[in-house]
Structure formats: structure tokens, C-alpha cells
Design a protein around this motif. Structure first.
Motif, mmCIF file in Angstrom:
data_model
loop_
_atom_site.group_PDB
_atom_site.id
_atom_site.type_symbol
_atom_site.label_atom_id
_atom_site.label_comp_id
_atom_site.label_asym_id
_atom_site.label_seq_id
_atom_site.Cartn_x
_atom_site.Cartn_y
_atom_site.Cartn_z
ATOM 1 N N HIS A 8 -4.236 -74.746 -12.635
ATOM 2 C CA HIS A 8 -5.162 -74.753 -11.393
ATOM 3 C C HIS A 8 -5.979 -73.666 -11.240
ATOM 4 O O HIS A 8 -5.702 -72.546 -11.654
ATOM 5 N N ILE A 9 -6.962 -73.762 -10.516
ATOM 6 C CA ILE A 9 -8.023 -72.569 -9.992
ATOM 7 C C ILE A 9 -7.168 -71.531 -9.513
ATOM 8 O O ILE A 9 -6.591 -71.935 -8.409
ATOM 9 N N ASP A 10 -7.427 -70.230 -9.816
ATOM 10 C CA ASP A 10 -7.133 -69.245 -9.068
ATOM 11 C C ASP A 10 -5.599 -68.909 -9.226
ATOM 12 O O ASP A 10 -5.091 -67.949 -8.627
ATOM 13 N N HIS A 11 -5.088 -69.489 -10.240
ATOM 14 C CA HIS A 11 -3.670 -69.480 -10.456
ATOM 15 C C HIS A 11 -3.272 -68.087 -11.438
ATOM 16 O O HIS A 11 -2.113 -67.956 -11.705
ATOM 17 N N GLY A 12 -4.613 -67.466 -11.763
ATOM 18 C CA GLY A 12 -4.009 -66.169 -12.370
ATOM 19 C C GLY A 12 -4.208 -66.342 -13.891
ATOM 20 O O GLY A 12 -3.405 -65.566 -14.775
ATOM 21 N N LYS A 13 -4.941 -67.397 -14.413
ATOM 22 C CA LYS A 13 -4.915 -67.487 -16.182
ATOM 23 C C LYS A 13 -5.648 -66.293 -16.680
ATOM 24 O O LYS A 13 -5.213 -65.687 -17.669
ATOM 25 N N SER A 14 -6.828 -65.970 -16.145
ATOM 26 C CA SER A 14 -7.771 -64.873 -16.603
ATOM 27 C C SER A 14 -6.882 -63.669 -16.580
ATOM 28 O O SER A 14 -7.106 -62.528 -17.412
ATOM 29 N N ALA A 15 -6.406 -63.273 -15.348
ATOM 30 C CA ALA A 15 -5.505 -62.045 -15.293
ATOM 31 C C ALA A 15 -4.425 -61.980 -16.180
ATOM 32 O O ALA A 15 -4.256 -60.760 -16.839
ATOM 33 N N LEU A 16 -3.774 -63.150 -16.368
ATOM 34 C CA LEU A 16 -2.737 -63.052 -17.460
ATOM 35 C C LEU A 16 -3.259 -62.932 -18.819
ATOM 36 O O LEU A 16 -2.675 -61.739 -19.532
ATOM 37 N N GLY A 35 -15.709 -65.053 -8.634
ATOM 38 C CA GLY A 35 -14.274 -64.737 -8.611
ATOM 39 C C GLY A 35 -13.610 -65.991 -9.208
ATOM 40 O O GLY A 35 -12.510 -66.153 -9.174
ATOM 41 N N ILE A 36 -14.265 -66.573 -10.060
ATOM 42 C CA ILE A 36 -13.651 -67.593 -10.839
ATOM 43 C C ILE A 36 -14.138 -67.966 -12.280
ATOM 44 O O ILE A 36 -15.135 -67.221 -12.421
ATOM 45 N N THR A 37 -13.380 -68.403 -13.183
ATOM 46 C CA THR A 37 -13.864 -68.587 -14.600
ATOM 47 C C THR A 37 -14.876 -69.956 -14.498
ATOM 48 O O THR A 37 -14.426 -70.866 -14.161
ATOM 49 N N ILE A 38 -16.125 -69.882 -15.238
ATOM 50 C CA ILE A 38 -16.821 -70.983 -15.316
ATOM 51 C C ILE A 38 -16.906 -71.468 -16.815
ATOM 52 O O ILE A 38 -16.905 -72.512 -17.149
ATOM 53 N N PRO A 59 -11.426 -72.312 -17.588
ATOM 54 C CA PRO A 59 -11.687 -72.430 -16.140
ATOM 55 C C PRO A 59 -10.725 -73.351 -15.485
ATOM 56 O O PRO A 59 -10.307 -74.569 -16.101
ATOM 57 N N GLY A 60 -10.426 -73.131 -14.262
ATOM 58 C CA GLY A 60 -9.472 -74.173 -13.301
ATOM 59 C C GLY A 60 -10.139 -75.093 -12.513
ATOM 60 O O GLY A 60 -9.602 -75.898 -11.994
ATOM 61 N N HIS A 61 -11.324 -74.603 -12.166
ATOM 62 C CA HIS A 61 -11.885 -75.535 -11.176
ATOM 63 C C HIS A 61 -12.181 -76.912 -11.677
ATOM 64 O O HIS A 61 -12.646 -77.233 -12.974
ATOM 65 N N THR A 112 2.822 -67.574 -12.598
ATOM 66 C CA THR A 112 2.306 -66.250 -12.580
ATOM 67 C C THR A 112 2.520 -65.929 -10.947
ATOM 68 O O THR A 112 2.829 -66.484 -10.171
ATOM 69 N N LYS A 113 2.040 -64.462 -10.669
ATOM 70 C CA LYS A 113 1.835 -63.950 -9.536
ATOM 71 C C LYS A 113 3.295 -63.829 -8.818
ATOM 72 O O LYS A 113 3.551 -63.906 -7.613
ATOM 73 N N ALA A 114 4.313 -63.639 -9.752
ATOM 74 C CA ALA A 114 5.635 -63.664 -9.185
ATOM 75 C C ALA A 114 5.878 -62.557 -8.156
ATOM 76 O O ALA A 114 6.797 -62.301 -7.419
ATOM 77 N N ASP A 115 4.930 -61.465 -8.538
ATOM 78 C CA ASP A 115 5.172 -60.088 -7.285
ATOM 79 C C ASP A 115 4.824 -60.581 -5.955
ATOM 80 O O ASP A 115 5.096 -60.083 -4.745
ATOM 81 N N LEU A 116 4.322 -62.030 -5.738
ATOM 82 C CA LEU A 116 3.700 -62.271 -4.329
ATOM 83 C C LEU A 116 4.937 -63.148 -3.540
ATOM 84 O O LEU A 116 4.709 -63.519 -2.410
ATOM 85 N N VAL A 117 5.966 -63.723 -4.251
ATOM 86 C CA VAL A 117 6.877 -64.317 -3.564
ATOM 87 C C VAL A 117 8.389 -63.818 -3.708
ATOM 88 O O VAL A 117 8.606 -62.936 -4.739
ATOM 89 N N THR A 146 5.953 -64.415 -14.539
ATOM 90 C CA THR A 146 5.250 -63.206 -14.849
ATOM 91 C C THR A 146 4.341 -62.540 -13.516
ATOM 92 O O THR A 146 4.237 -63.019 -12.670
ATOM 93 N N SER A 147 3.983 -61.454 -13.784
ATOM 94 C CA SER A 147 2.955 -60.847 -12.881
ATOM 95 C C SER A 147 2.154 -60.013 -13.532
ATOM 96 O O SER A 147 2.556 -59.106 -14.150
ATOM 97 N N ALA A 148 0.845 -60.369 -13.465
ATOM 98 C CA ALA A 148 -0.272 -59.430 -13.831
ATOM 99 C C ALA A 148 -0.424 -58.199 -13.222
ATOM 100 O O ALA A 148 -0.779 -57.391 -13.955
ATOM 101 N N ARG A 149 0.079 -57.960 -12.011
ATOM 102 C CA ARG A 149 -0.074 -56.925 -11.237
ATOM 103 C C ARG A 149 1.079 -55.942 -11.828
ATOM 104 O O ARG A 149 0.720 -54.694 -11.941
ATOM 105 N N THR A 150 2.328 -56.478 -11.750
ATOM 106 C CA THR A 150 3.425 -55.462 -12.045
ATOM 107 C C THR A 150 3.796 -55.445 -13.536
ATOM 108 O O THR A 150 4.321 -54.456 -14.283
#
Ligand SMILES: Nc1nc2c(ncn2[C@@H]2O[C@H](COP(=O)(O)OP(=O)(O)OP(=O)(O)O)[C@@H](O)[C@H]2O)c(=O)[nH]1
Ligand SMILES: [Mg+2]
Length: 613
Positions: A8-16, A35-38, A59-61, A112-117, A146-150
């Protein structure tokens, strides 16, 4: 190995992908702004083993699912990305359906975004994802957080990618080369460059290629993969090819590059097995208009199902394409509805170049074993199957295709066609029956002109050659002067020998001034005078001096005797003959030419000399 993202869009594919590869994604200004992949993004990923994988970030859009499908076709491993803070969302499922329809074998669910929860929540999301994917046709690993941030989980992800890469069956290089183009651009000094994942086969620098569906010929100038200049391409790798002879305007996403060695046709229709999503809003019925996504191409098509295909069901259908596709047996594709646009199903190509008329659908057409599919393909093509096309139809390498065909006891290669023995037997019987009919309807003809017979057989040339040669060898027919004659056939005229006698006597009476064929037809009232005289000529009673004028044997003997008589003492002048035989120039000139041709006389200026005097 090619790894592709999905989710899905914004779920962190590109960051990963950026965290894994160290490459920035989303390089378009519009992508940065929104801020999205096209569009698709590509990056090489060096695995712990040292091997390089290609990563395709999609892209997820929901507006860009067509781009996602183009990116996902041809990948080996899918990273199905689900953000820990949102869980499964609509495009998670739509992308999952795409992966399933494309037959992607391996998937890694990445939360993804494991650091947020918090950890409990993370565990719940992982459970939810695992449960949802349990029944999938894609073999999914258990979800990985995973977390792209950490950077959490990234090493584990790299390790499992390396494990999959090691276990992956390498794609065959001894196969037809085919590359769906996903990008094309021009590079100063190089010319047109196309990129894509080489689906199969291998190209070398200098090889001749064809850009399909336009059929534009070109040549490989340079090959690059993961930033390295190569002499030959590798199947299953991201590949950039510099091309001579192909313009930048002609190459774009949705076109295909194939080796020029194979006459790979772009197909206007294909017969397929279609599966419809359970959520599809309506069944697929005759003439439903859909979008077909195969490789990086998207074309509109009309569906001609064998029977209506219900939501959640599957069935056989012909897809009549509005623009040609470059399909191969076994290719997987995705079907989306025309409007509103949504992924409604997908399928597998069973016959990428189906016969247009009176098509039959043997059950083994949908089998998976090449030998069974070949059986069905041959049943559909009673006059044989082009050998060069067989690897395209079966979706196996040329060597395997030939082996499968050879393994059938009843099939042999004639010229460029695999043909069943039974076909040859039938064709031979048909040739004889055509000939028999011709003899019956044209009893006074010598036989059937060979070209007419060949044309009437309506089969590929090598088959006709084989069948006719076989019939001749078996003593069933003869070919004389381009005319086919059934053994034992003798031309006959109505009225028989009595009628032949009657016409011959007319010529005998006319001596050296005989009537032409047309005149004879008038005076005898028969339309088959030519046939009668051909028969009489076979026994030597008459001879054609001109095309349309026959002479009786005694008259010609007398002419020859006269020439011999005059020529014994001197050269023969036309006036001598006129004086002796009283014939006009109209008859004399052709008669003299006949005598020359027979070797009785030869020309000396206006006169003649006896050859054997
Ligand atoms: N906190 C946190 N934020 C993240 C992580 N991964 C991505 N993000 C953020 O989530 C947003 C979307 O990330 P992208 O990587 O662009 O998402 P995407 O799935 O590629 O989006 P589309 O390509 O448009 O579908 C960005 O603002 C990222 O910085 C992560 O692991 N942790
Ligand atoms: Mg993205």
C-alpha cells in the motif's frame, strides 16, 4: 535474482529499498514534491554472499497499479510491505492479487515502520499478516519486522534474500532471449538504450535483435548489468542494452526485445486460462472489455470465454487483443477492468498464437506438462506446427521443445514443421482423391497440373513435397511434365477410338494444309479436339507442328521425303517446295522450322541444307 516491492501507498517500500541498497529512490521532482513513488525505481543490492540482486521499487498509489504490474512481472521474490501502524490496506491486497496472478513463487512479508508501534502491536500486525497470507499461492516466509529508521530487521532481511538467491533455480540461458522493456532513453554516443529484466536467454554484443511488436530490426551495441559492462547478458538480471538501428521513439515501456534468431510473432489473440477474483464485481462474459497486463505491456482486449467465468471462478477464454502482445506459452498476466479500473483477475497463456478458425479446446491444452500441451497444440494444428515457433508456444527452450516433439513416436520434422504421421496419411489420401476426381471430371486430360493439385491441398510446402514424393515412391501417381497422373489412368475421349480415328482421318485428308484446332472444333462439333489429338500424338499418328495445328504422320513423312529428294543435289529454296507440294507460306514456314527442329534440315540464309547429307 530480481526482488520487487509491493504494498500500500506510504507503507515504506522506497524507504526499505533505500535502506537495503543505499540508493535514493523517488528521484523524480514530482515524486519528491508529493512524497510518493510514481514510476519504477531500480537499484542493485549486493547480498551477503557477494551476489548482486536487482531490486524493483514500485508505487503503491491506487492510480499507479499498472506501473506496479509492469514492475512486478518478471521478479523472483516479492517484498510485500505492510506498515506496522496501518496494517493491511486495499493496495496490500490488490498487489497481493497481482503477485498471485503473475505466478510469483516466493514472497517475504515485511512489516515496516516497526519503530512507530509498541512490541505487542507489532506482534499482532505480524500475526494478522501471516494469517492473511497463509492461503496464498505465493510461498511467503513468516512476516519480518523492520525499520528503515533504526535499521532493525534489515540484516535478517538481507540474510533471507541471500538464502532465497542461493536456492533459486537459475533461469536458462540456452533459451529464447526476451526482455520486456521497462525504460528507454538515449545516451549521447551510444544511441538508444533500453532496460529491463531479461526474462530468458542470452544476448551478445553484436547480436541481431528485433523490437516487437513493431518488428524493428536492430543490433546490440553494448550490454550493462548492475553498472558493469558485459560481453553477454544474463537471464534474470537487470540489463541495459545499447542498440543500433532502433530509434528512441520506437522503444518504450510495453515493447519487447527479442533475438532476431527467432521469428517471434506479435500476437493479435491468445488463448488463456483465466481466474477471476472473488471480489470481481461481475462475471466475465462474451465481449467483456478488459486490460491485459503482460510483461511491461498493457493492452485492451475483448474476452471470448468458453463459458461465462464467475467471480472466484476460472475458465478458458480467447483474448482478442486490440494491440499485439509478445506472449509465450505459460506466461502469466493480470487482467484489470476497463472502468472503473481495478484488478479483477489474471491467468496463464495456453496458446499464444491460436488458429483463428474452428478452434478446438482439448483438455490437455491447460495441462502443465509440455508433452501434454504439445498434444493439444498439435490437435489444434492438423497441418503441423512450425518448429521455430514451438519453443514460443510451449514456453520451453528450443532444445527441450525439440526433445518433447521427438519423444512422440508419431511425429516427425518435415522442413520447418512438426507433423503427425496421421496427417501425412490423410493428406496423401486427399491428394489421390483430388486426382481421382480430376480424372473423372476431365477424362480426356492427361492429368492434373501439379500446381493446381498442390494448391488444392492447402498445406505447408514441405508436407506437400513429402506426401507427393511418398505417393510417387509407392507407385500411386506419376508426375510427367508438371502434370500429376494417377497410376493406371489413361486419358479417354467420349466416343473412344472411333472418334480419334475420325479426327485423324480429317487431318490425313488435309495432307500438308491441315485445319487448326479451332477449325477442327467447328467442323467436328467437339470441344475436346485438343485432347483427342494429344492422345493420337501419343501413338505417333499425328504431330503438333505448331501449338494449335497438328499434321497427320503420312503428310509429315511426305514433307520430309520431299526435302530429302530436293536436298540430295542442292540447297532447298522455299520456292522449290512450293512448286513440288503446292503449299502456301502459311504452312511452309512452320513446316520448315519443324524440319530444322527435328534435325532434318538446317538453315543457310533463306535456304535449307539436309543435315545428314
Ligand atoms: N518511522 C518510520 N518512518 C518510515 C519508515 N519507512 C518509511 N517511513 C516513512 O514513511 C513515509 C513513506 O515512505 P515511503 O518509503 O515513501 O513509502 P512507499 O511505500 O514507498 O510509498 P509509495 O511508493 O508512494 O507507495 C516516508 O515519510 C518515510 O520516511 C520506517 O521504517 N519508520
Ligand atoms: Mg515508494
Amino acid at each position: 535474482m530480481i526482488v520487487g516491492t509491493a504494498g500500500h501507498i506510504d507503507h515504506g517500500k522506497s524507504a526499505l529499498v533505500a535502506a537495503l541498497t543505499g540508493r535514493a529512490m523517488d528521484r523524480l521532482a514530482e515524486e519528491r514534491r508529493r512524497g510518493i513513488t510514481i514510476d519504477l525505481n531500480f537499484a542493485p543490492l549486493v547480498l551477503p554472499s557477494g551476489a548482486t540482486a536487482g531490486v524493483v521499487d514500485v508505487p503503491g498509489h491506487e492510480d499507479f497499479v499498472r506501473t506496479m504490474v509492469a514492475g512486478a512481472s518478471g521478479i523472483d521474490v516479492a517484498l510485500l510491505v505492510v506498515a506496522a501502524d496501518e496494517g493491511i490496506m486495499p493496495q496490500t491486497l490488490e498487489h497481493l492479487a497481482v503477485l498471485e496472478h503473475l505466478g510469483i513463487a516466493i514472497g517475504i512479508p515485511v512489516v515496516t515502520k516497526a519503530d512507530l508501534v509498541d512490541p505487542d502491536w507489532l506482534e499482532l500486525v505480524q500475526l494478522e499478516v501471516g494469517e492473511r497470507l497463509a492461503g496464498s499461492s505465493v510461498a511467503f516466509d513468516s512476516p519480518l519486522a523492520t525499520s528503515a529508521r533504526t535499521g532493525a530487521g534489515l540484516d535478517q532481511l538481507r540474510a533471507s534474500l541471500a538464502a532465497h538467491a542461493a536456492a533459486l533455480q537459475p533461469r536458462r540461458s540456452a533459451d529464447l532471449f526476451r526482455l520486456p522493456v521497462d525504460r528507454a532513453f538515449s545516451v549521447p554516443g551510444v544511441g538508444t538504450v533500453v532496460t529491463g529484466t531479461a526474462w530468458s536467454g542470452r544476448l551478445r554484443v553484436g547480436d541481431a535483435v528485433t523490437l516487437l511488436p513493431a518488428g524493428q530490426p536492430g543490433r546490440v551495441r553494448s550490454i550493462e548489468s548492475y553498472g558493469q559492462v558485459l560481453q553477454h547478458s544474463e537471464p534474470g538480471a537487470r540489463t541495459a542494452l545499447g542498440l543500433a538501428g532502433i530509434g528512441r521513439e520506437e522503444a518504450h515501456r510495453g515493447t519487447w526485445l527479442v533475438s532476431a534468431e527467432v521469428a517471434w510473432p506479435a500476437m493479435a489473440a491468445m488463448d488463456v486460462e483465466l481466474a477471476l477474483q472473488p471480489e470481481a464485481p461481475r462475471p466475465l462474459t462474451a465481449r467483456s472489455r478488459v486490460r491485459v497486463h503482460l510483461g511491461t505491456a498493457e493492452v485492451m482486449a475483448r474476452v471470448q470465454p468458453r463459458a461465462a467465468i464467475e467471480a472466484g471462478g476460472r475458465g478458458l477464454a480467447r483474448l482478442v487483443l486490440e494491440r499485439p502482445l509478445v506472449a509465450r506459452g505459460g506466461d502469466r498476466f493480470v487482467v484489470r477492468s476497463y472502468s472503473p479500473v481495478a484488478t479483477i483477475g489474471g491467468g496463464r497463456v495456453l496458446d499464444p498464437d491460436p488458429p483463428r478458425r474452428r478452434t478446438i479446446w482439448p483438455p490437455s491444452l491447460a495441462a502443465s506438462a509440455p508433452a501434454e500441451r504439445l498434444e493439444a497444440l498439435m490437435e489444434r494444428r492438423p497441418l503441423g506446427l512450425r518448429a521455430t515457433l514451438l519453443p514460443v508456444l510451449l514456453g520451453v527452450s528450443p532444445a527441450e521443445a525439440a526433445a518433447v516433439a521427438r519423444a512422440r513416436g508419431d511425429t516427425r520434422l518435415l522442413g520447418d514443421h512438426w507433423v503427425r504421421e496421421s496427417t501425412l496419411v490423410e493428406l496423401g489420401a486427399r491428394a489421390l482423391s483430388l486426382l481421382k476426381t480430376h480424372h473423372r471430371t476431365h477424362p480426356s486430360d492427361r492429368g492434373m497440373p501439379l500446381e493446381t493439385l498442390r494448391h488444392a491441398l492447402r498445406a505447408p510446402e514441405p508436407l506437400i513435397d513429402q506426401v507427393l514424393a511418398g505417393a510417387v515412391a509407392a507407385g500411386k501417381l506419376r508426375v510427367v511434365d508438371g502434370v500429376a497422373v494417377q497410376s493406371g489412368f489413361r486419358p479417354r475421349v467420349e466416343g473412344g477410338d472411333a472418334e480419334i480415328d475420325r479426327v485423324v482421318r480429317i487431318l490425313e485428308a488435309a495432307e500438308l494444309s491441315p485445319p487448326s484446332l479451332a477449325e477442327l472444333e467447328l467442323s467436328t462439333g467437339r470441344h475436346d479436339v485438343a485432347a483427342i489429338l494429344r492422345l493420337a500424338a501419343q501413338t505417333g499418328r499425328v504431330e503438333a507442328v505448331e501449338r494449335e495445328r497438328y499434321y497427320a504422320r503420312p503428310a509429315l513423312d511426305r514433307f520430309a521425303a520431299t526435302l530429302a529428294d530436293i536436298g540430295r543435289t542442292r540447297l532447298i529454296a522455299p520456292s522449290d517446295i512450293r512448286d513440288r507440294l503446292g503449299i502456301s507460306r502459311k504452312f511452309m514456314i512452320p513446316l520448315l522450322e519443324w524440319a530444322d527442329a527435328k534435325g532434318i534440315t538446317e538453315r543457310v540464309g533463306d535456304q535449307r541444307r539436309l543435315r545428314n547429307a
